[in-house]
Write a protein that holds these residues in place. Structure first.
Motif, PDB file in Angstrom:
ATOM      1  N   ASP A 203       0.832  -1.203   0.000  1.00  0.00           N
ATOM      2  CA  ASP A 203       0.000   0.000   0.000  1.00  0.00           C
ATOM      3  C   ASP A 203       0.868   1.256   0.000  1.00  0.00           C
ATOM      4  N   TYR A 204       1.928   1.234   0.783  1.00  0.00           N
ATOM      5  CA  TYR A 204       2.829   2.386   0.838  1.00  0.00           C
ATOM      6  C   TYR A 204       3.524   2.584  -0.511  1.00  0.00           C
ATOM      7  N   ALA A 205       4.020   1.500  -1.104  1.00  0.00           N
ATOM      8  CA  ALA A 205       4.763   1.599  -2.360  1.00  0.00           C
ATOM      9  C   ALA A 205       3.871   2.097  -3.502  1.00  0.00           C
ATOM     10  N   GLU A 206       2.609   1.687  -3.503  1.00  0.00           N
ATOM     11  CA  GLU A 206       1.720   2.032  -4.601  1.00  0.00           C
ATOM     12  C   GLU A 206       1.171   3.455  -4.505  1.00  0.00           C
ATOM     13  N   ASP A 207       0.984   3.951  -3.299  1.00  0.00           N
ATOM     14  CA  ASP A 207       0.319   5.257  -3.180  1.00  0.00           C
ATOM     15  C   ASP A 207       0.654   5.894  -1.838  1.00  0.00           C
ATOM     16  N   HIS A 208       1.702   6.692  -1.801  1.00  0.00           N
ATOM     17  CA  HIS A 208       1.990   7.433  -0.567  1.00  0.00           C
ATOM     18  C   HIS A 208       2.353   8.874  -0.913  1.00  0.00           C
ATOM     19  N   GLU A 213       3.964  11.100   4.406  1.00  0.00           N
ATOM     20  CA  GLU A 213       4.320   9.721   4.728  1.00  0.00           C
ATOM     21  C   GLU A 213       5.783   9.478   4.373  1.00  0.00           C
ATOM     22  N   ARG A 214       6.427   8.634   5.182  1.00  0.00           N
ATOM     23  CA  ARG A 214       7.852   8.427   4.946  1.00  0.00           C
ATOM     24  C   ARG A 214       8.306   7.112   5.575  1.00  0.00           C
ATOM     25  N   VAL A 231       2.782   6.550   8.224  1.00  0.00           N
ATOM     26  CA  VAL A 231       1.727   6.613   7.219  1.00  0.00           C
ATOM     27  C   VAL A 231       0.537   7.372   7.794  1.00  0.00           C
ATOM     28  N   ARG A 232      -0.334   7.839   6.924  1.00  0.00           N
ATOM     29  CA  ARG A 232      -1.549   8.528   7.371  1.00  0.00           C
ATOM     30  C   ARG A 232      -2.517   7.531   7.999  1.00  0.00           C
ATOM     31  N   ASP A 233      -3.082   7.911   9.117  1.00  0.00           N
ATOM     32  CA  ASP A 233      -4.083   7.079   9.775  1.00  0.00           C
ATOM     33  C   ASP A 233      -5.466   7.451   9.253  1.00  0.00           C
ATOM     34  N   ASP A 234      -6.438   6.572   9.484  1.00  0.00           N
ATOM     35  CA  ASP A 234      -7.808   6.868   9.073  1.00  0.00           C
ATOM     36  C   ASP A 234      -8.400   8.030   9.874  1.00  0.00           C
ATOM     37  N   THR A 235      -7.897   8.244  11.086  1.00  0.00           N
ATOM     38  CA  THR A 235      -8.368   9.363  11.899  1.00  0.00           C
ATOM     39  C   THR A 235      -7.755  10.662  11.373  1.00  0.00           C
ATOM     40  N   PRO A 236      -8.545  11.667  11.033  1.00  0.00           N
ATOM     41  CA  PRO A 236      -7.985  12.923  10.522  1.00  0.00           C
ATOM     42  C   PRO A 236      -6.980  13.528  11.503  1.00  0.00           C
ATOM     43  N   GLY A 237      -5.869  13.991  10.965  1.00  0.00           N
ATOM     44  CA  GLY A 237      -4.856  14.645  11.780  1.00  0.00           C
ATOM     45  C   GLY A 237      -3.913  13.705  12.500  1.00  0.00           C
ATOM     46  N   ALA A 238      -4.048  12.391  12.245  1.00  0.00           N
ATOM     47  CA  ALA A 238      -3.213  11.412  12.940  1.00  0.00           C
ATOM     48  C   ALA A 238      -2.280  10.694  11.967  1.00  0.00           C
ATOM     49  N   ALA A 239      -1.042  10.526  12.397  1.00  0.00           N
ATOM     50  CA  ALA A 239      -0.080   9.693  11.687  1.00  0.00           C
ATOM     51  C   ALA A 239       0.012   8.362  12.412  1.00  0.00           C
TER      52      ALA A 239
END
Length: 324
Positions: A203-208, A213-214, A231-239
């Protein structure tokens, strides 16, 4: 403790080593000492004979005979040292690196099979007991979970020798492979865990988004020894922190601490409000790192995953909180 206590333990552990090498499959066609020399050369690619003799406490004549055999078999080459013309530098050939890799793979498989007989909840206690023995008896690298390696100068690696960098081609595949292999060996995780890691990495390799994200790779002496992903979490504002890993032979160099610190700094600069992560309670060393960086345990729940009965934990770091 008495002398008899130590001798009794030595007899027990000698039997363990003998069981690991039943039928001499582990080291064949080399002796134990020859295998150790190959291992050191593979992990210290620019060492010389004098340093190797000191590291392994070998007689000069015995080491010379081993190196002569390696040269005759096309496993090693000797040449002038880059820093001292009076010394001879030793390097493995492609065949030598292949032989060392085969021995290393056999060792990992054999030790992994032994650890399969140890309950997952007992493994952290076993590792801590081993570190305690090494610390008390004077091992300067007792924070590491395997034999201490030497770097290219023949000395023990230092924290400043480790470089954090962006992933290069092949590194994402390395993250999947090493997570699967290490968690199977150390905690008995099955192939379901490898499948999970593969999905995360894919998922990271295909679309980050590189701004949000890093991935960091920790490199020591030209090889990857650790990693972590933001990576971005589903919760807004959360990594979300994912896949923190440090190779056993590189532990004790504060690599995990640096990886988490780099991720937290990145998340703060990227404008995230918080960093969250999910782990399991058996991962004691990782949890201590999270706590040092201010993460707080917010929930835990028993579950059966990866072939094991585990207790999952959710941790959270408020990036806007004032440090205590």
């Amino acid at each position: 403790m008495t002398v008899q206590d130590v001798r009794s333990f030595n007899r027990f552990y000698t039997n363990v080593i003998g069981a690991l090498d039943y039928g001499r499959r582990l080291y064949a066609p080399y002796t134990l000492t020859e295998s150790r020399v190959l291992y050191e050369l593979a992990h210290a690619p620019r060492t010389d004979a004098a340093d190797l003799r000191t590291q392994l406490h070998l007689d000069a004549g015995y080491l010379t005979r081993i190196l002569n055999k390696f040269e005759e078999d096309g496993l090693a080459e000797r040449g002038p040292s880059d820093t001292d013309p009076r010394r001879r530098r030793i390097t493995l050939t492609a065949a030598g690196r292949e032989a060392a890799a085969l021995l290393d793979e056999r060792a990992r498989e054999t030790v992994g099979a032994m650890l399969d007989t140890v309950r997952a909840e007992d493994r952290p206690r076993l590792a801590e007991a081993m570190r305690t023995v090494r610390t008390i008896l004077g091992d300067s690298d007792s924070d590491s979970d395997s034999d201490s390696d030497s770097d290219s100068d023949g000395r023990a690696p230092r924290p400043e020798d480790v470089v954090l960098r962006e992933p290069a081609p092949g590194d994402l595949g390395w993250i999947v492979q090493r997570n699967a292999a290490l968690y199977a060996a150390e905690y008995g995780f099955d192939a379901d865990y490898e499948a999970l890691v593969a999905r995360i990495v894919a998922d990271y390799a295909e679309d980050h988004d590189p701004h949000l994200e890093r991935t960091w790779i920790a490199e020591l002496d030209g090889r990857p020894v650790g990693c972590v992903m933001c990576v971005r979490d589903d919760t807004p504002g959360a990594a979300r922190l994912r896949l923190l890993l440090v190779e056993p032979d590189a532990r004790g160099l504060r690599i995990g601490d640096r990886l988490v610190g780099a991720l937290v700094d990145f998340a703060r600069e990227a404008g995230y409000r918080e960093v969250v992560l999910w782990t399991n309670d058996i991962l004691g060393a990782a949890r201590r790192i999270y706590q040092r960086h201010g993460f707080v345990l917010v929930a835990e729940k028993p579950h059966h995953s990866f072939g094991q009965d585990l207790t999952g934990q959710d941790w959270r770091l408020d990036l806007h909180a004032t440090p205590e």
